[in-house]
Motif scaffolding. Structure first.
Motif, PDB file in Angstrom:
ATOM      1  N   TRP A   1     -25.340 -75.420  39.690  1.00  0.00           N
ATOM      2  CA  TRP A   1     -24.146 -75.131  40.484  1.00  0.00           C
ATOM      3  C   TRP A   1     -22.930 -74.951  39.575  1.00  0.00           C
ATOM      4  CZ3 TRP A   1     -19.715 -77.876  40.060  1.00  0.00           C
ATOM      5  CH2 TRP A   1     -19.777 -79.197  39.564  1.00  0.00           C
ATOM      6  N   PHE A   2     -22.938 -75.662  38.441  1.00  0.00           N
ATOM      7  CA  PHE A   2     -21.821 -75.600  37.501  1.00  0.00           C
ATOM      8  C   PHE A   2     -21.835 -74.278  36.732  1.00  0.00           C
ATOM      9  CE2 PHE A   2     -19.448 -76.513  33.687  1.00  0.00           C
ATOM     10  CZ  PHE A   2     -18.427 -77.362  34.103  1.00  0.00           C
ATOM     11  N   THR A   3     -22.972 -73.951  36.141  1.00  0.00           N
ATOM     12  CA  THR A   3     -23.055 -72.726  35.340  1.00  0.00           C
ATOM     13  C   THR A   3     -22.938 -71.473  36.204  1.00  0.00           C
ATOM     14  OG1 THR A   3     -25.483 -72.738  35.456  1.00  0.00           O
ATOM     15  CG2 THR A   3     -24.456 -73.846  33.575  1.00  0.00           C
ATOM     16  N   ASP A   4     -23.332 -71.580  37.488  1.00  0.00           N
ATOM     17  CA  ASP A   4     -23.273 -70.418  38.375  1.00  0.00           C
ATOM     18  C   ASP A   4     -21.837 -69.992  38.656  1.00  0.00           C
ATOM     19  OD1 ASP A   4     -24.746 -68.528  40.100  1.00  0.00           O
ATOM     20  OD2 ASP A   4     -23.648 -69.528  41.725  1.00  0.00           O
ATOM     21  N   ARG A   5     -20.889 -70.891  38.487  1.00  0.00           N
ATOM     22  CA  ARG A   5     -19.487 -70.580  38.739  1.00  0.00           C
ATOM     23  C   ARG A   5     -18.788 -69.983  37.526  1.00  0.00           C
ATOM     24  NH1 ARG A   5     -20.977 -74.143  42.409  1.00  0.00           N
ATOM     25  NH2 ARG A   5     -19.764 -74.478  44.322  1.00  0.00           N
ATOM     26  N   CYS A   6     -19.529 -69.813  36.462  1.00  0.00           N
ATOM     27  CA  CYS A   6     -18.930 -69.360  35.202  1.00  0.00           C
ATOM     28  C   CYS A   6     -19.701 -68.175  34.626  1.00  0.00           C
ATOM     29  CB  CYS A   6     -18.941 -70.485  34.166  1.00  0.00           C
ATOM     30  SG  CYS A   6     -18.221 -72.041  34.728  1.00  0.00           S
ATOM     31  N   ALA A   7     -19.026 -67.410  33.790  1.00  0.00           N
ATOM     32  CA  ALA A   7     -19.734 -66.476  32.919  1.00  0.00           C
ATOM     33  C   ALA A   7     -20.359 -67.300  31.803  1.00  0.00           C
ATOM     34  CB  ALA A   7     -18.771 -65.451  32.342  1.00  0.00           C
ATOM     35  N   THR A   8     -21.614 -67.039  31.478  1.00  0.00           N
ATOM     36  CA  THR A   8     -22.287 -67.774  30.407  1.00  0.00           C
ATOM     37  C   THR A   8     -22.689 -66.797  29.309  1.00  0.00           C
ATOM     38  OG1 THR A   8     -24.431 -67.564  31.529  1.00  0.00           O
ATOM     39  CG2 THR A   8     -23.151 -69.545  31.974  1.00  0.00           C
ATOM     40  N   VAL A   9     -22.283 -67.097  28.102  1.00  0.00           N
ATOM     41  CA  VAL A   9     -22.549 -66.213  26.965  1.00  0.00           C
ATOM     42  C   VAL A   9     -23.182 -67.024  25.849  1.00  0.00           C
ATOM     43  CG1 VAL A   9     -21.533 -64.712  25.211  1.00  0.00           C
ATOM     44  CG2 VAL A   9     -20.627 -64.676  27.545  1.00  0.00           C
ATOM     45  N   GLU A  10     -24.349 -66.606  25.415  1.00  0.00           N
ATOM     46  CA  GLU A  10     -25.039 -67.287  24.314  1.00  0.00           C
ATOM     47  C   GLU A  10     -24.526 -66.740  22.986  1.00  0.00           C
ATOM     48  OE1 GLU A  10     -29.238 -66.616  23.966  1.00  0.00           O
ATOM     49  OE2 GLU A  10     -29.560 -68.590  23.067  1.00  0.00           O
TER      50      GLU A  10
ATOM     51  N   PRO B   1     -33.541 -62.831  20.496  1.00  0.00           N
ATOM     52  CA  PRO B   1     -32.689 -61.964  21.311  1.00  0.00           C
ATOM     53  C   PRO B   1     -31.700 -62.801  22.092  1.00  0.00           C
ATOM     54  CG  PRO B   1     -34.996 -61.342  21.517  1.00  0.00           C
ATOM     55  CD  PRO B   1     -34.963 -62.650  20.772  1.00  0.00           C
ATOM     56  N   GLN B   2     -30.429 -62.398  22.077  1.00  0.00           N
ATOM     57  CA  GLN B   2     -29.423 -63.173  22.762  1.00  0.00           C
ATOM     58  C   GLN B   2     -29.449 -62.910  24.258  1.00  0.00           C
ATOM     59  OE1 GLN B   2     -26.014 -62.395  19.785  1.00  0.00           O
ATOM     60  NE2 GLN B   2     -25.655 -64.415  20.613  1.00  0.00           N
ATOM     61  N   LYS B   3     -29.217 -63.975  25.027  1.00  0.00           N
ATOM     62  CA  LYS B   3     -29.141 -63.869  26.472  1.00  0.00           C
ATOM     63  C   LYS B   3     -27.680 -63.807  26.863  1.00  0.00           C
ATOM     64  CE  LYS B   3     -33.335 -66.627  27.005  1.00  0.00           C
ATOM     65  NZ  LYS B   3     -33.902 -67.907  27.531  1.00  0.00           N
ATOM     66  N   LEU B   4     -27.259 -62.705  27.404  1.00  0.00           N
ATOM     67  CA  LEU B   4     -25.873 -62.499  27.756  1.00  0.00           C
ATOM     68  C   LEU B   4     -25.757 -62.285  29.241  1.00  0.00           C
ATOM     69  CD1 LEU B   4     -22.943 -62.063  26.914  1.00  0.00           C
ATOM     70  CD2 LEU B   4     -23.498 -59.677  26.468  1.00  0.00           C
ATOM     71  N   THR B   5     -25.122 -63.229  29.937  1.00  0.00           N
ATOM     72  CA  THR B   5     -24.951 -63.095  31.372  1.00  0.00           C
ATOM     73  C   THR B   5     -23.497 -63.313  31.723  1.00  0.00           C
ATOM     74  OG1 THR B   5     -25.409 -65.431  31.779  1.00  0.00           O
ATOM     75  CG2 THR B   5     -27.281 -63.934  31.857  1.00  0.00           C
ATOM     76  N   VAL B   6     -23.016 -62.544  32.633  1.00  0.00           N
ATOM     77  CA  VAL B   6     -21.649 -62.701  33.139  1.00  0.00           C
ATOM     78  C   VAL B   6     -21.746 -62.792  34.647  1.00  0.00           C
ATOM     79  CG1 VAL B   6     -19.377 -61.682  33.327  1.00  0.00           C
ATOM     80  CG2 VAL B   6     -20.648 -61.436  31.208  1.00  0.00           C
ATOM     81  N   GLY B   7     -21.348 -63.929  35.200  1.00  0.00           N
ATOM     82  CA  GLY B   7     -21.476 -64.121  36.633  1.00  0.00           C
ATOM     83  C   GLY B   7     -22.907 -64.162  37.098  1.00  0.00           C
ATOM     84  N   GLY B   8     -23.800 -64.632  36.226  1.00  0.00           N
ATOM     85  CA  GLY B   8     -25.196 -64.747  36.597  1.00  0.00           C
ATOM     86  C   GLY B   8     -26.005 -63.476  36.440  1.00  0.00           C
ATOM     87  N   LYS B   9     -25.349 -62.392  36.007  1.00  0.00           N
ATOM     88  CA  LYS B   9     -26.033 -61.129  35.852  1.00  0.00           C
ATOM     89  C   LYS B   9     -26.162 -60.772  34.367  1.00  0.00           C
ATOM     90  CE  LYS B   9     -24.292 -59.303  40.248  1.00  0.00           C
ATOM     91  NZ  LYS B   9     -23.541 -58.203  40.889  1.00  0.00           N
ATOM     92  N   PRO B  10     -27.357 -60.342  33.921  1.00  0.00           N
ATOM     93  CA  PRO B  10     -27.499 -59.981  32.510  1.00  0.00           C
ATOM     94  C   PRO B  10     -26.684 -58.754  32.170  1.00  0.00           C
ATOM     95  CG  PRO B  10     -29.485 -59.459  33.755  1.00  0.00           C
ATOM     96  CD  PRO B  10     -28.579 -60.201  34.690  1.00  0.00           C
ATOM     97  N   VAL B  11     -26.156 -58.756  30.932  1.00  0.00           N
ATOM     98  CA  VAL B  11     -25.352 -57.615  30.451  1.00  0.00           C
ATOM     99  C   VAL B  11     -26.154 -56.857  29.410  1.00  0.00           C
ATOM    100  CG1 VAL B  11     -23.272 -56.958  29.244  1.00  0.00           C
ATOM    101  CG2 VAL B  11     -23.190 -58.790  30.925  1.00  0.00           C
TER     102      VAL B  11
END
Length: 244
Positions: free
Chosen positions: A141-150, A234-244
């Motif tokens: 629930w916490f990470t879903d509210r944020c853009a997450t960038v590895e 390979p880096q996992k790049l997601t913004v708003g839960g969607k891969p970029v």
């Protein structure tokens, strides 16, 4: 001024990234094009905290260095009972929106992470830029509210251009190819890169190295030969839960 202080990044352009996609997303934050709450995750020494600081510096040049932009760290900030500091920081900043940096956010206790939900829901007022070495310790629930960038550690080849700038500032005249050969077996973090360059400068002052001379293998400091690490994944790049 120490060697590290002299050569630490002064702007976003001084940062080193392994993946240009990550660099572009974080540059968008520095330019104010992205404002969603952000979690930078990845291994130690990959430059997450420094990247967060340079985003704050770009967005809040009039406040950078004062109490409102000082990072909060979950590893050392053990007495916190609430997050009123976030409101006070946002209100005390002179930018178009507020920014607060929280390092090692996963180290906070559950009740404090629950309290952060209030701020995650108020993204129209300000942006939280958080870092962690262990994103798996944060609830969905916490990470879903944020853009997450590895953010992964840059490789030795990624560090060459920055090393060129640092060594030139120290009075050396090595070419990019020569510096590349010095980093041939280096496999350390960004922190270790600075330590390695400082060791080299202390052991081989510029006056003892002829201009344009190729540094012989014997002159290469052991500090530039780091222990082996796993090849970059390979880096996992997601913004708003969607891969970029």
């Amino acid at each position: 001024m120490t060697f590290r202080q002299k050569h630490e990044p002064k702007s976003f352009d001084d940062l080193i990234f392994h993946d240009p996609r990550v660099e572009q997303v974080l540059r968008d934050y520095a330019d104010g094009k992205r404002t969603k709450h952000l979690i930078l995750h990845g291994p130690k020494g990959s430059g997450k905290s420094c990247a967060a600081q340079m985003i704050l510096k770009a967005r809040l040049p009039d406040n950078f260095g004062d109490w409102t932009t000082k990072p909060i760290n979950g590893r050392t900030d053990r007495s916190r009972k609430d997050w009123d500091l976030i409101w006070r920081s946002w209100n005390g900043q002179r930018g178009e929106r507020g920014y607060v940096q929280i390092d090692e956010v996963d180290r906070y206790k559950e009740h404090l992470l629950d309290q952060l939900d209030e701020y995650l829901e108020h993204d129209r007022l300000g942006t939280l830029i958080m870092t962690t070495n262990h994103i798996e310790n944060l609830d969905e629930w916490f990470t879903d509210r944020c853009a997450t960038v590895e953010v992964l550690r840059p490789t030795a080849s990624d560090m060459i251009d920055r090393a060129c700038v640092i060594l030139q500032a120290e009075g050396y005249n090595f070419s990019r190819q020569q510096i590349g050969s010095m980093f041939g077996n280096f496999a350390g973090s960004l922190r270790k890169m600075i330590e390695a360059l400082e060791t080299y400068v202390l052991a081989h002052p510029p006056s003892a190295v002829s201009s344009g001379q190729v540094a012989p293998p014997a002159a290469q400091p052991s500090a530039l030969i780091g222990s082996a690490i796993q090849p970059p994944k390979p880096q996992k790049l997601t913004v708003g839960g969607k891969p970029v």
